[in-house]
Structures are given as C-alpha cells and as structure tokens.
Design a protein around this motif. Structure first.
Motif, PDB file in Angstrom:
ATOM      1  N   LEU A  34       0.832  -1.206   0.000  1.00 20.77           N
ATOM      2  CA  LEU A  34       0.000   0.000   0.000  1.00 20.77           C
ATOM      3  C   LEU A  34       0.867   1.257   0.000  1.00 20.77           C
ATOM      4  O   LEU A  34       1.968   1.264   0.553  1.00 20.77           O
ATOM      5  N   SER A  35       0.338   2.313  -0.599  1.00 20.18           N
ATOM      6  CA  SER A  35       1.039   3.595  -0.535  1.00 20.18           C
ATOM      7  C   SER A  35       0.468   4.405   0.623  1.00 20.18           C
ATOM      8  O   SER A  35      -0.522   4.022   1.250  1.00 20.18           O
ATOM      9  N   GLY A  36       1.097   5.524   0.880  1.00 20.93           N
ATOM     10  CA  GLY A  36       0.679   6.380   1.981  1.00 20.93           C
ATOM     11  C   GLY A  36       0.160   7.703   1.466  1.00 20.93           C
ATOM     12  O   GLY A  36      -0.214   7.822   0.303  1.00 20.93           O
ATOM     13  N   GLY A  37       0.148   8.694   2.337  1.00 20.72           N
ATOM     14  CA  GLY A  37      -0.388   9.993   1.938  1.00 20.72           C
ATOM     15  C   GLY A  37      -1.909   9.987   2.016  1.00 20.72           C
ATOM     16  O   GLY A  37      -2.534   9.076   2.561  1.00 20.72           O
ATOM     17  N   ASN A  38      -2.514  11.006   1.415  1.00 17.49           N
ATOM     18  CA  ASN A  38      -3.964  11.204   1.547  1.00 17.49           C
ATOM     19  C   ASN A  38      -4.795  10.507   0.466  1.00 17.49           C
ATOM     20  O   ASN A  38      -5.882  10.014   0.718  1.00 17.49           O
ATOM     21  N   THR A  39      -4.267  10.451  -0.751  1.00 12.42           N
ATOM     22  CA  THR A  39      -5.074   9.899  -1.848  1.00 12.42           C
ATOM     23  C   THR A  39      -5.626   8.510  -1.540  1.00 12.42           C
ATOM     24  O   THR A  39      -6.813   8.244  -1.770  1.00 12.42           O
ATOM     25  N   GLY A  65       4.487   0.161   1.016  1.00 13.46           N
ATOM     26  CA  GLY A  65       5.605   0.586   0.180  1.00 13.46           C
ATOM     27  C   GLY A  65       6.513   1.547   0.915  1.00 13.46           C
ATOM     28  O   GLY A  65       7.698   1.677   0.609  1.00 13.46           O
ATOM     29  N   ASP A  66       5.955   2.241   1.887  1.00  8.63           N
ATOM     30  CA  ASP A  66       6.765   3.107   2.728  1.00  8.63           C
ATOM     31  C   ASP A  66       5.990   3.470   3.986  1.00  8.63           C
ATOM     32  O   ASP A  66       4.791   3.286   4.077  1.00  8.63           O
ATOM     33  N   GLU A  67       6.740   3.955   4.975  1.00  4.11           N
ATOM     34  CA  GLU A  67       6.111   4.327   6.256  1.00  4.11           C
ATOM     35  C   GLU A  67       6.907   5.460   6.870  1.00  4.11           C
ATOM     36  O   GLU A  67       8.137   5.525   6.730  1.00  4.11           O
ATOM     37  N   ARG A  68       6.193   6.328   7.513  1.00  5.88           N
ATOM     38  CA  ARG A  68       6.865   7.397   8.235  1.00  5.88           C
ATOM     39  C   ARG A  68       7.361   6.837   9.560  1.00  5.88           C
ATOM     40  O   ARG A  68       6.726   5.968  10.161  1.00  5.88           O
ATOM     41  N   CYS A  69       8.504   7.324  10.048  1.00  4.43           N
ATOM     42  CA  CYS A  69       9.050   6.819  11.314  1.00  4.43           C
ATOM     43  C   CYS A  69       8.366   7.540  12.482  1.00  4.43           C
ATOM     44  O   CYS A  69       8.934   8.440  13.122  1.00  4.43           O
ATOM     45  N   SER A  77       0.958   8.347  10.340  1.00  7.09           N
ATOM     46  CA  SER A  77       1.269   6.937  10.052  1.00  7.09           C
ATOM     47  C   SER A  77       0.469   6.405   8.861  1.00  7.09           C
ATOM     48  O   SER A  77      -0.770   6.476   8.852  1.00  7.09           O
ATOM     49  N   ASN A  78       1.137   5.866   7.874  1.00  2.00           N
ATOM     50  CA  ASN A  78       0.443   5.255   6.728  1.00  2.00           C
ATOM     51  C   ASN A  78      -0.338   4.014   7.172  1.00  2.00           C
ATOM     52  O   ASN A  78      -1.458   3.770   6.708  1.00  2.00           O
ATOM     53  N   TYR A  79       0.259   3.276   8.102  1.00  2.00           N
ATOM     54  CA  TYR A  79      -0.452   2.110   8.647  1.00  2.00           C
ATOM     55  C   TYR A  79      -1.701   2.571   9.396  1.00  2.00           C
ATOM     56  O   TYR A  79      -2.790   2.017   9.231  1.00  2.00           O
ATOM     57  N   LEU A 135       1.141   3.122  -5.707  1.00  2.00           N
ATOM     58  CA  LEU A 135       2.024   4.275  -5.508  1.00  2.00           C
ATOM     59  C   LEU A 135       1.251   5.571  -5.670  1.00  2.00           C
ATOM     60  O   LEU A 135       0.266   5.636  -6.418  1.00  2.00           O
ATOM     61  N   GLY A 136       1.746   6.609  -5.007  1.00  2.19           N
ATOM     62  CA  GLY A 136       1.296   7.964  -5.279  1.00  2.19           C
ATOM     63  C   GLY A 136       2.472   8.704  -5.901  1.00  2.19           C
ATOM     64  O   GLY A 136       3.549   8.137  -6.114  1.00  2.19           O
ATOM     65  N   ILE A 137       2.259   9.975  -6.189  1.00  2.00           N
ATOM     66  CA  ILE A 137       3.348  10.805  -6.706  1.00  2.00           C
ATOM     67  C   ILE A 137       3.288  12.160  -6.017  1.00  2.00           C
ATOM     68  O   ILE A 137       2.189  12.708  -5.805  1.00  2.00           O
ATOM     69  N   GLY A 138       4.421  12.661  -5.597  1.00  2.00           N
ATOM     70  CA  GLY A 138       4.467  13.995  -5.008  1.00  2.00           C
ATOM     71  C   GLY A 138       4.666  15.050  -6.085  1.00  2.00           C
ATOM     72  O   GLY A 138       5.074  14.739  -7.213  1.00  2.00           O
ATOM     73  N   GLU A 139       4.397  16.303  -5.741  1.00  2.00           N
ATOM     74  CA  GLU A 139       4.597  17.396  -6.712  1.00  2.00           C
ATOM     75  C   GLU A 139       6.063  17.503  -7.130  1.00  2.00           C
ATOM     76  O   GLU A 139       6.378  17.991  -8.211  1.00  2.00           O
ATOM     77  N   GLY A 141       7.800  14.910  -7.702  1.00  2.00           N
ATOM     78  CA  GLY A 141       8.087  13.708  -8.477  1.00  2.00           C
ATOM     79  C   GLY A 141       8.480  12.507  -7.630  1.00  2.00           C
ATOM     80  O   GLY A 141       8.798  11.446  -8.169  1.00  2.00           O
ATOM     81  N   HIS A 142       8.459  12.656  -6.308  1.00  2.00           N
ATOM     82  CA  HIS A 142       8.814  11.487  -5.474  1.00  2.00           C
ATOM     83  C   HIS A 142       7.713  10.434  -5.558  1.00  2.00           C
ATOM     84  O   HIS A 142       6.565  10.733  -5.879  1.00  2.00           O
ATOM     85  N   THR A 143       8.085   9.218  -5.226  1.00  2.00           N
ATOM     86  CA  THR A 143       7.107   8.155  -5.059  1.00  2.00           C
ATOM     87  C   THR A 143       7.592   7.238  -3.949  1.00  2.00           C
ATOM     88  O   THR A 143       8.803   7.192  -3.690  1.00  2.00           O
ATOM     89  N   ALA A 144       6.663   6.564  -3.305  1.00  2.00           N
ATOM     90  CA  ALA A 144       6.960   5.902  -2.022  1.00  2.00           C
ATOM     91  C   ALA A 144       7.692   6.959  -1.190  1.00  2.00           C
ATOM     92  O   ALA A 144       7.214   8.097  -1.116  1.00  2.00           O
ATOM     93  N   SER A 145       8.854   6.621  -0.617  1.00  2.00           N
ATOM     94  CA  SER A 145       9.626   7.704   0.018  1.00  2.00           C
ATOM     95  C   SER A 145      10.989   7.828  -0.652  1.00  2.00           C
ATOM     96  O   SER A 145      12.042   7.934  -0.004  1.00  2.00           O
ATOM     97  N   THR A 194      -2.860  19.858  -8.268  1.00  2.28           N
ATOM     98  CA  THR A 194      -1.452  20.067  -7.906  1.00  2.28           C
ATOM     99  C   THR A 194      -0.536  19.015  -8.537  1.00  2.28           C
ATOM    100  O   THR A 194       0.663  19.193  -8.608  1.00  2.28           O
ATOM    101  N   LYS A 195      -1.141  17.892  -8.996  1.00  2.00           N
ATOM    102  CA  LYS A 195      -0.297  16.818  -9.572  1.00  2.00           C
ATOM    103  C   LYS A 195      -0.251  16.884 -11.102  1.00  2.00           C
ATOM    104  O   LYS A 195       0.489  16.131 -11.743  1.00  2.00           O
ATOM    105  N   ALA A 196      -1.057  17.752 -11.706  1.00  2.00           N
ATOM    106  CA  ALA A 196      -1.178  17.750 -13.176  1.00  2.00           C
ATOM    107  C   ALA A 196       0.167  17.971 -13.862  1.00  2.00           C
ATOM    108  O   ALA A 196       0.520  17.285 -14.824  1.00  2.00           O
TER     109      ALA A 196
HETATM  110  C1  6PG Z   1       3.828   8.851   1.626  1.00  2.00           C
HETATM  111  C2  6PG Z   1       3.674   8.276   0.260  1.00  2.00           C
HETATM  112  C3  6PG Z   1       3.965   9.253  -0.809  1.00  2.00           C
HETATM  113  C4  6PG Z   1       2.621   9.713  -1.350  1.00  2.00           C
HETATM  114  C5  6PG Z   1       2.753  10.972  -2.169  1.00  2.00           C
HETATM  115  C6  6PG Z   1       1.385  11.493  -2.592  1.00  2.00           C
HETATM  116  O1  6PG Z   1       4.115   8.110   2.563  1.00  2.00           O
HETATM  117  O2  6PG Z   1       3.580  10.064   1.723  1.00  2.00           O
HETATM  118  O3  6PG Z   1       3.797   7.046   0.040  1.00  2.00           O
HETATM  119  O4  6PG Z   1       4.749   8.766  -1.855  1.00  2.00           O
HETATM  120  O5  6PG Z   1       2.053   8.666  -2.151  1.00  2.00           O
HETATM  121  O6  6PG Z   1       3.419  11.936  -1.373  1.00  2.00           O
HETATM  122  O7  6PG Z   1       0.683  11.805  -1.418  1.00  2.00           O
HETATM  123  P1  6PG Z   1      -0.828  12.404  -1.471  1.00  2.00           P
HETATM  124  O8  6PG Z   1      -1.708  11.275  -1.913  1.00  2.00           O
HETATM  125  O9  6PG Z   1      -1.104  12.834  -0.055  1.00  2.00           O
HETATM  126  O10 6PG Z   1      -0.803  13.534  -2.453  1.00  2.00           O
END
Ligand code: 6PG
Length: 238
Positions: A34-39, A65-69, A77-79, A135-139, A141-145, A194-196
């Motif tokens: 699983l990915s994290g963040g809000n989406t 796929g990643d987790e905040r410490c 926490s993504n979990y 996966l998600g994508i940050g503005e 261009g990051h993905t996971a962490s 913001t991701k366009a």
């Molecule tokens: C995380 C993610 C990160 C996330 C992107 C998009 O732990 O934050 O895994 O890669 O997918 O930052 O986050 P949003 O969905 O909040 O825009």
C-alpha cells in the motif's frame, strides 16, 4: 504502461476497486504493498464501503511501500490511515497484515522489514515480488519515500532503505526502486490539480522529468497503470 482517466476521485476509486477484484480473483494469495499519503484514504474508504464483500480477504496480505518513522497512532502513520479507512472495516485476518514499525529504530526496521518481505513473498529475480504495488506521486516527483535528492534509493541493492523527507527531515522506511520495479503490477493513484504538471512531465518525458524518481518506476513487464482523475490528467492532453 496504461493511462486511465476518470471524472473524479470517487469514480477513480471505484475503478481501482474493480481492477483489484479482477487481479485478486486469479490468485490464491495476493500480496499488495500500500502507498501512503492522503489519496489512498478515499480509495480505502470506497473499498470498505462498497466492495468489501466482493473480496476474499483471507487471500490478501497487506504490506506497505513506505512508512513514516512515527508511532502507529500518529496521524502521519500510513499504517494508521490504512487501519482507520480500510483494515478496521473489512474481515482481513490480523496475520495478513505486515506493518512497518515506524516507532522502531529506522536502520534496524529497514532490515527487519526486508527480512519480513523475504520470508513472506515469492523470490523473483533475487527480490521479493509483490502482486501489486500501489504508488502515489508527489509534486516533486517522489514516489513511495524515494525523493529527488535521494535518487540512489532507486538503484540500491537493498530491499528497503531509510529515507529522509527533504523538508521536514522526517525519517521514512521505503521500498527501494528495484523492489518496487519487481512488482507484477504497479498502480499509480493520482488526483488533483497540484499533480497535473508532474504527471504530465513524467508520462510525456518533458522538462526536468529525469529528476523525478517516479519516472524510473519501470518494471520489466511494463505493467504500470496510471489511475488519474481528469484534473490530474489535465496537462496530458495538450
Ligand atoms: C507517503 C507516500 C507518498 C505519497 C505521495 C502522494 O508516505 O507520503 O507514500 O509517496 O504517495 O506523497 O501523497 P498524497 O496522496 O497525499 O498527495
């Protein structure tokens, strides 16, 4: 690579769930990162509310796929988010949940989680193989962490690494690029204006796309599917 565009995040979420059900139906056991963040939270809520009875949760093994410490109870926490929007709402056995322990020593946890993946996932190409990585994508261009200032995490020989958020300096545990690219399927879930720009640059290979870690998510089977809402896809068309 497939690009699927939907009217809004709710329609995107339903399409994701339909695709997930199809993938799971053909498997005995289904290992998903699983990915994290809000989406993902909208996706998880839709899965819980509308599709939970259409999935045999005994077949599903949840990884990250990643987790905040941070502590699992922390709002970061993504979990913790997955627990709130999905896990607590479906009949998935606790034994099928393999969380990253963000509260523990990052270096030790990166190693422990790597061993968890080795023990619980099939070994393909000398790496643990997920059936699906979300996966998600940050503005930026990051993905996971995997952030633009830590591109070495894309080619690291390790299964998991410790990453550092470039602005908050928060430590993260992340799958490396090689582990992600060893997945059978990779779904990018992207929503919002913001991701366009970054989506367009990564997919159309324009501007400074080579600086974006997301650009390097290229499994050998090319099985990357972008689930985009119309506004996130709005710069793709021109
Ligand atoms: C995380 C993610 C990160 C996330 C992107 C998009 O732990 O934050 O895994 O890669 O997918 O930052 O986050 P949003 O969905 O909040 O825009």
């Amino acid at each position: 690579m497939k690009i699927l565009i939907y009217k809004n995040i709710d329609v995107l979420a339903e399409a994701f769930c339909e695709n997930l059900i199809e993938l799971v139906s053909g498997s005995e056991q289904f290992n998903i990162a699983l990915s994290g963040g809000n989406t993902p939270n909208v996706i998880f809520q839709t899965l819980s509310d509308k599709y939970s009875r259409k999935i045999n949760w005994n077949k599903i093994n949840l990884f990250w796929g990643d987790e905040r410490c941070v502590l699992p109870e922390d709002k970061e926490s993504n979990y913790g988010s997955a627990r709130k929007y999905l896990i607590d709402n479906v009949d998935i056995p606790e034994k099928n949940i393999f969380r990253i322990k963000g509260e523990d020593n990052p270096d030790e946890e990166a190693e422990r989680y790597s061993q968890i993946l080795i023990r619980n996932l099939p070994d393909v190409n000398g790496l643990p193989k997920f059936d699906l990585t979300i996966l998600g994508i940050g503005e930026d261009g990051h993905t996971a962490s995997i952030f633009p200032d830590q591109m070495h995490l894309l080619s690291s020989k390790r299964i998991c690494e410790v990453a550092v958020h470039p602005s908050t300096k928060q430590k993260r545990i992340t799958l490396t690029g090689k582990t992600i690219n060893n997945s059978e399927n990779i779904f990018f879930l992207v929503s919002g204006k913001t991701k366009a720009r970054v989506v367009s640059k990564v997919i159309k290979m324009t501007g400074n796309y080579l600086n974006y870690p997301s650009y390097y998510i290229k499994p050998s089977n090319d099985a990357v599917t972008w689930f985009l809402d119309e506004i996130a896809a709005s710069e793709l068309k021109n």
